[in-house]
Design a protein around this motif. Structure first.
Motif, PDB file in Angstrom:
ATOM      1  N   PRO A 104       0.818  -1.217   0.000  1.00  0.00           N
ATOM      2  CA  PRO A 104       0.000   0.000   0.000  1.00  0.00           C
ATOM      3  C   PRO A 104       0.857   1.275   0.000  1.00  0.00           C
ATOM      4  N   ALA A 105       2.028   1.223   0.643  1.00  0.00           N
ATOM      5  CA  ALA A 105       2.883   2.415   0.713  1.00  0.00           C
ATOM      6  C   ALA A 105       3.448   2.771  -0.663  1.00  0.00           C
ATOM      7  N   ALA A 106       3.530   1.766  -1.548  1.00  0.00           N
ATOM      8  CA  ALA A 106       4.110   2.005  -2.873  1.00  0.00           C
ATOM      9  C   ALA A 106       3.039   2.373  -3.901  1.00  0.00           C
ATOM     10  N   GLN A 107       1.768   2.292  -3.508  1.00  0.00           N
ATOM     11  CA  GLN A 107       0.695   2.605  -4.459  1.00  0.00           C
ATOM     12  C   GLN A 107       0.305   4.060  -4.326  1.00  0.00           C
ATOM     13  N   LYS A 108       0.708   4.831  -5.299  1.00  0.00           N
ATOM     14  CA  LYS A 108       0.511   6.276  -5.197  1.00  0.00           C
ATOM     15  C   LYS A 108      -0.304   6.805  -6.372  1.00  0.00           C
ATOM     16  N   LEU A 109      -0.904   7.961  -6.125  1.00  0.00           N
ATOM     17  CA  LEU A 109      -1.541   8.718  -7.209  1.00  0.00           C
ATOM     18  C   LEU A 109      -0.694   9.979  -7.407  1.00  0.00           C
ATOM     19  N   PRO A 110      -0.807  10.628  -8.573  1.00  0.00           N
ATOM     20  CA  PRO A 110      -0.087  11.893  -8.734  1.00  0.00           C
ATOM     21  C   PRO A 110      -0.557  12.875  -7.654  1.00  0.00           C
ATOM     22  N   ALA A 111       0.340  13.763  -7.229  1.00  0.00           N
ATOM     23  CA  ALA A 111       0.043  14.679  -6.119  1.00  0.00           C
ATOM     24  C   ALA A 111      -1.263  15.456  -6.350  1.00  0.00           C
ATOM     25  N   ASP A 112      -1.518  15.865  -7.600  1.00  0.00           N
ATOM     26  CA  ASP A 112      -2.727  16.642  -7.906  1.00  0.00           C
ATOM     27  C   ASP A 112      -4.021  15.889  -7.603  1.00  0.00           C
ATOM     28  N   TYR A 113      -3.942  14.552  -7.600  1.00  0.00           N
ATOM     29  CA  TYR A 113      -5.164  13.743  -7.465  1.00  0.00           C
ATOM     30  C   TYR A 113      -5.195  12.931  -6.172  1.00  0.00           C
ATOM     31  N   GLN A 114      -4.238  13.224  -5.294  1.00  0.00           N
ATOM     32  CA  GLN A 114      -4.100  12.459  -4.052  1.00  0.00           C
ATOM     33  C   GLN A 114      -5.408  12.407  -3.259  1.00  0.00           C
ATOM     34  N   GLN A 115      -6.184  13.497  -3.310  1.00  0.00           N
ATOM     35  CA  GLN A 115      -7.426  13.593  -2.531  1.00  0.00           C
ATOM     36  C   GLN A 115      -8.460  12.537  -2.969  1.00  0.00           C
ATOM     37  N   TYR A 116      -8.292  12.026  -4.192  1.00  0.00           N
ATOM     38  CA  TYR A 116      -9.261  11.051  -4.705  1.00  0.00           C
ATOM     39  C   TYR A 116      -8.886   9.606  -4.372  1.00  0.00           C
ATOM     40  N   ALA A 117      -7.729   9.433  -3.704  1.00  0.00           N
ATOM     41  CA  ALA A 117      -7.237   8.070  -3.452  1.00  0.00           C
ATOM     42  C   ALA A 117      -8.264   7.188  -2.731  1.00  0.00           C
ATOM     43  N   PRO A 118      -8.889   7.662  -1.641  1.00  0.00           N
ATOM     44  CA  PRO A 118      -9.845   6.778  -0.954  1.00  0.00           C
ATOM     45  C   PRO A 118     -11.046   6.416  -1.833  1.00  0.00           C
ATOM     46  N   ALA A 119     -11.558   7.400  -2.597  1.00  0.00           N
ATOM     47  CA  ALA A 119     -12.714   7.140  -3.467  1.00  0.00           C
ATOM     48  C   ALA A 119     -12.334   6.145  -4.566  1.00  0.00           C
ATOM     49  N   LEU A 120     -11.134   6.289  -5.104  1.00  0.00           N
ATOM     50  CA  LEU A 120     -10.674   5.385  -6.159  1.00  0.00           C
ATOM     51  C   LEU A 120     -10.550   3.965  -5.616  1.00  0.00           C
ATOM     52  N   LYS A 121      -9.968   3.857  -4.432  1.00  0.00           N
ATOM     53  CA  LYS A 121      -9.772   2.544  -3.821  1.00  0.00           C
ATOM     54  C   LYS A 121     -11.117   1.865  -3.591  1.00  0.00           C
ATOM     55  N   GLU A 122     -12.075   2.654  -3.103  1.00  0.00           N
ATOM     56  CA  GLU A 122     -13.413   2.115  -2.826  1.00  0.00           C
ATOM     57  C   GLU A 122     -14.070   1.647  -4.128  1.00  0.00           C
ATOM     58  N   ALA A 123     -13.992   2.479  -5.167  1.00  0.00           N
ATOM     59  CA  ALA A 123     -14.628   2.145  -6.447  1.00  0.00           C
ATOM     60  C   ALA A 123     -13.987   0.906  -7.065  1.00  0.00           C
ATOM     61  N   MET A 124     -12.666   0.804  -6.949  1.00  0.00           N
ATOM     62  CA  MET A 124     -11.965  -0.348  -7.524  1.00  0.00           C
ATOM     63  C   MET A 124     -12.398  -1.641  -6.854  1.00  0.00           C
ATOM     64  N   GLN A 125     -12.550  -1.554  -5.517  1.00  0.00           N
ATOM     65  CA  GLN A 125     -12.986  -2.753  -4.785  1.00  0.00           C
ATOM     66  C   GLN A 125     -14.408  -3.135  -5.150  1.00  0.00           C
ATOM     67  N   ARG A 126     -15.262  -2.125  -5.220  1.00  0.00           N
ATOM     68  CA  ARG A 126     -16.674  -2.359  -5.503  1.00  0.00           C
ATOM     69  C   ARG A 126     -16.852  -2.959  -6.895  1.00  0.00           C
ATOM     70  N   MET A 127     -16.076  -2.466  -7.856  1.00  0.00           N
ATOM     71  CA  MET A 127     -16.249  -2.897  -9.238  1.00  0.00           C
ATOM     72  C   MET A 127     -15.451  -4.143  -9.596  1.00  0.00           C
ATOM     73  N   GLY A 128     -14.578  -4.556  -8.720  1.00  0.00           N
ATOM     74  CA  GLY A 128     -13.771  -5.737  -9.011  1.00  0.00           C
ATOM     75  C   GLY A 128     -12.645  -5.456  -9.997  1.00  0.00           C
ATOM     76  N   VAL A 129     -12.063  -4.249  -9.904  1.00  0.00           N
ATOM     77  CA  VAL A 129     -10.893  -3.946 -10.745  1.00  0.00           C
ATOM     78  C   VAL A 129      -9.704  -4.724 -10.192  1.00  0.00           C
ATOM     79  N   LYS A 130      -9.093  -5.494 -11.054  1.00  0.00           N
ATOM     80  CA  LYS A 130      -7.989  -6.351 -10.607  1.00  0.00           C
ATOM     81  C   LYS A 130      -6.718  -5.532 -10.430  1.00  0.00           C
ATOM     82  N   PRO A 131      -5.810  -5.993  -9.569  1.00  0.00           N
ATOM     83  CA  PRO A 131      -4.515  -5.305  -9.483  1.00  0.00           C
ATOM     84  C   PRO A 131      -3.882  -5.248 -10.881  1.00  0.00           C
TER      85      PRO A 131
END
Lengths: 139, 79
Positions: A54-81
């Motif tokens: 998790p420490a190595a999984q980053k978003l660009p600084a401009d979009y860092q605020q969306y990280a939790p929403a992205l993580k949630e959406a990926m889990q919900r939709m079944g986006v694979k690593p």
């Protein structure tokens, strides 16, 4: 339509890794050969185990605020690593992943330090040579 | 009448783009010409992605049956 697609993956952020591996899958689906040249921070993301750290999984600084929403959406939709998406693309098509030689030296990396999806090391001339007649995308 | 026996049923529910399409491609790779493979997806993206892929690649979309939020795509490997 070119039958080869070559990707230059410079960025190691999650959005770029997901986009590059998804587009690689699309290219495989369309019967294209794909070569991915992994350089700079892109290469860093291919260190063994980094994709799951998790420490190595980053978003660009401009979009860092969306990280939790992205993580949630990926889990919900079944986006694979992203690495699984890449493995499937390699299994079903002709996909080669090459690590940039200069970046390897700068970061003090050996092929053994990288995920097995990396097929080998290449210099810039080799990659540009491979790109002849290919559609080239930069991530 | 062409044979409509389903060679393989793939359940790709719970998998997002490009998962269902890649699973379908995997199934069709192992099928022989003339055989039919079905994939079940609940990824809304598949509704665009799979028919478009089938058309571009030149296979036959035998059926696309939507039930609730999921669609079963039936594809024949024609070549």
């Amino acid at each position: 339509m070119a039958d080869k697609m070559n990707l230059i993956l410079m960025n190691g952020t999650l959005d770029k890794l997901l986009a590059a591996t998804t587009i690689t899958s699309g290219a495989v689906a369309m019967g294209k050969e794909v070569t991915i040249f992994v350089t700079f921070w892109g290469l860093n993301a291919f260190r063994k185990g980094a994709w799951a750290d998790p420490a190595a999984q980053k978003l660009p600084a401009d979009y860092q605020q969306y990280a939790p929403a992205l993580k949630e959406a990926m889990q919900r939709m079944g986006v694979k690593p992203w690495i699984e998406t890449l493995k499937t693309a390699k299994e079903l098509g002709n996909v080669k992943v090459y690590a940039c030689g200069l970046t390897m030296d700068m970061f003090g990396l050996k092929l053994a330090d990288l995920e097995d999806v990396v097929d080998g090391e290449k210099g810039v001339a080799g990659f540009v040579g491979d790109s002849e007649g290919a559609q080239v995308l930069v991530f | 009448m062409p044979d409509l026996t389903i060679k393989q049923e793939i359940d790709a529910r719970g998998s997002a783009c490009p998962g269902p399409l890649m699973e379908l491609i995997r199934g069709l790779k192992s099928a022989s010409v003339g055989e039919v493979v079905a994939v079940l997806s609940n990824d809304p993206g598949s509704n665009k992605d799979i028919p478009e892929w089938v058309q571009k690649i030149g296979y036959e979309l035998v059926a696309a049956e939507t039930t609730g939020n999921q669609t079963r795509f039936v594809v024949r490997k024609t070549k």
